[in-house]
Scaffold this active site. Structure first.
Site, PDB file in Angstrom:
ATOM      1  N   ALA A  65       0.886  -1.099  -0.008  1.00  0.00           N
ATOM      2  CA  ALA A  65      -0.302   0.034   0.022  1.00  0.00           C
ATOM      3  C   ALA A  65       1.061   1.190   0.022  1.00  0.00           C
ATOM      4  O   ALA A  65       1.981   0.971   0.222  1.00  0.00           O
ATOM      5  CB  ALA A  65      -0.963   0.013   1.195  1.00  0.00           C
ATOM      6  N   GLY A 109       0.606  -4.985   1.144  1.00  0.00           N
ATOM      7  CA  GLY A 109      -0.580  -5.055   0.284  1.00  0.00           C
ATOM      8  C   GLY A 109      -0.418  -5.597  -1.175  1.00  0.00           C
ATOM      9  O   GLY A 109      -1.337  -6.308  -1.575  1.00  0.00           O
ATOM     10  N   GLU A 112      -0.227  -9.611  -0.542  1.00  0.00           N
ATOM     11  CA  GLU A 112      -1.910  -9.695  -0.304  1.00  0.00           C
ATOM     12  C   GLU A 112      -2.833  -9.533  -1.398  1.00  0.00           C
ATOM     13  O   GLU A 112      -3.603 -10.401  -1.649  1.00  0.00           O
ATOM     14  CB  GLU A 112      -2.256  -8.647   0.666  1.00  0.00           C
ATOM     15  N   GLU A 132       5.023  -5.103   7.108  1.00  0.00           N
ATOM     16  CA  GLU A 132       4.360  -4.022   7.788  1.00  0.00           C
ATOM     17  C   GLU A 132       4.874  -3.859   9.042  1.00  0.00           C
ATOM     18  O   GLU A 132       4.874  -2.886   9.701  1.00  0.00           O
ATOM     19  CB  GLU A 132       2.675  -4.493   7.701  1.00  0.00           C
TER      20      GLU A 132
HETATM   21  C1  HXC Z   1       4.896   4.405  -1.287  1.00  0.00           C
HETATM   22  C2  HXC Z   1       7.093   3.471  -2.270  1.00  0.00           C
HETATM   23  C3  HXC Z   1       6.548   2.158  -1.700  1.00  0.00           C
HETATM   24  C4  HXC Z   1       5.339   2.084  -0.962  1.00  0.00           C
HETATM   25  C5  HXC Z   1       8.306   1.903  -2.705  1.00  0.00           C
HETATM   26  N1  HXC Z   1       8.058   3.214  -3.123  1.00  0.00           N
HETATM   27  N2  HXC Z   1       7.610   1.463  -1.954  1.00  0.00           N
HETATM   28  N3  HXC Z   1       6.268   4.542  -2.178  1.00  0.00           N
HETATM   29  N4  HXC Z   1       4.682   3.192  -0.805  1.00  0.00           N
HETATM   30  N5  HXC Z   1       4.927   0.926  -0.594  1.00  0.00           N
HETATM   31  C6  HXC Z   1       8.959   4.054  -3.586  1.00  0.00           C
HETATM   32  C7  HXC Z   1      10.140   4.776  -2.819  1.00  0.00           C
HETATM   33  O1  HXC Z   1       9.728   5.661  -1.827  1.00  0.00           O
HETATM   34  C8  HXC Z   1      10.978   5.345  -3.960  1.00  0.00           C
HETATM   35  O2  HXC Z   1      10.437   6.500  -4.272  1.00  0.00           O
HETATM   36  C9  HXC Z   1      10.501   4.475  -5.201  1.00  0.00           C
HETATM   37  O3  HXC Z   1       9.309   3.654  -4.800  1.00  0.00           O
HETATM   38  C10 HXC Z   1      11.658   3.209  -5.465  1.00  0.00           C
HETATM   39  O4  HXC Z   1      11.689   2.754  -4.389  1.00  0.00           O
HETATM   40  P1  HXC Z   1      13.268   2.510  -3.497  1.00  0.00           P
HETATM   41  O5  HXC Z   1      13.079   2.200  -2.132  1.00  0.00           O
HETATM   42  O6  HXC Z   1      14.233   3.618  -4.020  1.00  0.00           O
HETATM   43  O7  HXC Z   1      13.727   1.326  -4.207  1.00  0.00           O
HETATM   44  P2  HXC Z   1      14.990  -0.105  -3.426  1.00  0.00           P
HETATM   45  O8  HXC Z   1      16.033   0.476  -2.756  1.00  0.00           O
HETATM   46  O9  HXC Z   1      15.046  -1.084  -4.871  1.00  0.00           O
HETATM   47  O10 HXC Z   1      13.771  -0.763  -2.452  1.00  0.00           O
HETATM   48  C11 HXC Z   1      12.569  -1.523  -3.000  1.00  0.00           C
HETATM   49  C12 HXC Z   1      11.816  -1.879  -1.706  1.00  0.00           C
HETATM   50  C13 HXC Z   1      11.722  -0.605  -0.632  1.00  0.00           C
HETATM   51  C14 HXC Z   1      12.716  -2.890  -0.652  1.00  0.00           C
HETATM   52  C15 HXC Z   1      10.472  -2.607  -2.187  1.00  0.00           C
HETATM   53  O11 HXC Z   1      10.959   0.228  -1.664  1.00  0.00           O
HETATM   54  C16 HXC Z   1      10.669  -0.881   0.266  1.00  0.00           C
HETATM   55  O12 HXC Z   1      11.020  -1.445   1.243  1.00  0.00           O
HETATM   56  N6  HXC Z   1       9.505  -0.507   0.079  1.00  0.00           N
HETATM   57  C17 HXC Z   1       8.326  -0.385   1.111  1.00  0.00           C
HETATM   58  C18 HXC Z   1       7.565  -1.954   1.252  1.00  0.00           C
HETATM   59  C19 HXC Z   1       6.704  -2.135   2.317  1.00  0.00           C
HETATM   60  O13 HXC Z   1       6.902  -1.639   3.625  1.00  0.00           O
HETATM   61  N7  HXC Z   1       5.361  -2.358   1.927  1.00  0.00           N
HETATM   62  C20 HXC Z   1       4.350  -2.545   2.870  1.00  0.00           C
HETATM   63  C21 HXC Z   1       3.439  -1.271   2.689  1.00  0.00           C
HETATM   64  S1  HXC Z   1       2.321  -1.415   4.141  1.00  0.00           S
HETATM   65  P3  HXC Z   1      11.349   7.831  -4.430  1.00  0.00           P
HETATM   66  O14 HXC Z   1      10.380   9.102  -4.668  1.00  0.00           O
HETATM   67  O15 HXC Z   1      12.146   7.980  -3.274  1.00  0.00           O
HETATM   68  O16 HXC Z   1      12.158   7.704  -5.790  1.00  0.00           O
HETATM   69  C22 HXC Z   1       0.981  -1.992   3.489  1.00  0.00           C
HETATM   70  C23 HXC Z   1      -0.262  -2.340   4.007  1.00  0.00           C
HETATM   71  C24 HXC Z   1      -1.261  -3.088   3.287  1.00  0.00           C
HETATM   72  O17 HXC Z   1       1.056  -2.636   2.340  1.00  0.00           O
HETATM   73  C25 HXC Z   1      -2.643  -2.913   4.213  1.00  0.00           C
HETATM   74  C26 HXC Z   1      -3.346  -1.994   3.793  1.00  0.00           C
HETATM   75  C27 HXC Z   1      -4.773  -1.770   4.532  1.00  0.00           C
END
Ligand code: HXC
Length: 258
Positions: A65, A109, A112, A132
């Site tokens: 998400a 997400g 999921e 998360e």
């Molecule tokens: C918003 C995101 C994002 C996310 C990546 N980006 N994941 N933006 N939400 N979930 C953005 C980064 O900020 C970055 O933007 C660009 O995408 C590229 O990502 P990087 O981090 O620079 O890439 P990399 O170093 O290759 O790392 C990839 C990654 C990392 C390991 C996937 O991005 C990451 O850990 N992302 C978050 C994963 C996560 O925690 N997901 C769970 C979310 S909570 P910029 O602008 O800096 O270039 C969830 C809850 C669901 O899903 C339930 C809802 C009800």
């Protein structure tokens, strides 16, 4: 219909919905999930479509998400707004089969969303995770439930508590994905599977989806009874007569969804 965060293409009875927010690794924003719900509904209502493939980019199916969007929200916002409830409800109402073709990150997400599909075909670059916990929350779209059904309690606890990622080989070993293929072959494999499904009787296909999904919800005795009732019911279809006659006659069945 034009979408900002998706590409949709219908070829040979298969609707391919590609998540397309490359700047955020296909993070699931409200806009993206709203468009996805619309695209799925359109695919369900399009008589030409017999199977759906949901995919992302080489680098990410979806990295979760949208954290930027969520970071400003309060308990009242997510609780009273029932964040993503309507969109997920729409996805779960789709009666046509949905294959997730996953390459790269399927996190939070994103993992999921892939698990909401009927099965997952992964590229050898796929990485699944429920990170998360690193954000001070837990999974909110099935990561503690569907993942546990898919891979068992030990691996689900491990992934949900540590936030570690599972690679494609481990995901296949654990039953999370049905097949792993080289990244370059991912869409060929998904389209070939979708094409095979598209050739079947849609009545039987829909029945399989309902029966297998019921196995995740009801006790075994009820599931077995449901399966037998559906099996018996299919003897009322022309497609059963045709499918069995074709076998006896040693020819290809011509199903008419009747
Ligand atoms: C918003 C995101 C994002 C996310 C990546 N980006 N994941 N933006 N939400 N979930 C953005 C980064 O900020 C970055 O933007 C660009 O995408 C590229 O990502 P990087 O981090 O620079 O890439 P990399 O170093 O290759 O790392 C990839 C990654 C990392 C390991 C996937 O991005 C990451 O850990 N992302 C978050 C994963 C996560 O925690 N997901 C769970 C979310 S909570 P910029 O602008 O800096 O270039 C969830 C809850 C669901 O899903 C339930 C809802 C009800």
């Amino acid at each position: 219909m034009g979408y900002q965060t998706l590409n949709v293409d219908v070829t040979d009875h298969v609707a391919v919905i590609r998540l397309d927010r490359p700047e955020a690794l296909n993070a699931l924003s409200t806009e993206l999930l709203g468009e996805l719900a619309k695209a799925l509904k359109a695919a369900q209502e399009n008589d030409k479509v017999r199977c759906i493939v949901l995919t992302g980019s080489d680098k990410a199916f979806a990295a979760g998400a949208d954290i930027v969007e969520m970071s400003e929200k309060s308990f009242a916002d997510v609780f009273m707004g029932d964040i993503f409830g309507a969109e997920v409800g729409q996805l779960m109402r789709i009666r046509k089969p949905i294959i997730a073709a996953v390459s790269g990150y399927a996190l939070g997400g994103g993992c999921e969303l892939a698990m909401m599909c009927d099965f997952i075909i992964a590229s050898d670059t796929a990485k699944f995770g429920q990170p998360e916990i690193n954000l001070g929350v837990i999974a909110g779209l099935g990561g503690t439930q569907r993942l546990t059904h898919a891979v068992g309690k030990a691996k689900s606890m491990d992934m949900n508590l540590t936030g570690r990622f599972m690679d494609a080989a481990e995901a296949e070993r654990s039953g999370l994905v049905s097949r792993v293929v080289p990244a370059k072959k991912l869409m060929d494999e998904a389209m070939s599977a979708a094409g095979k499904i598209a050739e079947k009787s849609m009545i039987a296909v829909t029945a399989v989806k309902e029966a297998v999904n019921a196995s995740q919800e009801v006790p075994l005795s009820q599931g077995l009874l449901l399966e037998r009732r559906i099996f018996f019911g299919l003897f009322g279809t022309d497609d059963q007569s045709e499918g069995m006659a074709a076998f006896v006659d040693k020819r290809e069945a011509q199903f008419r969804d009747r």
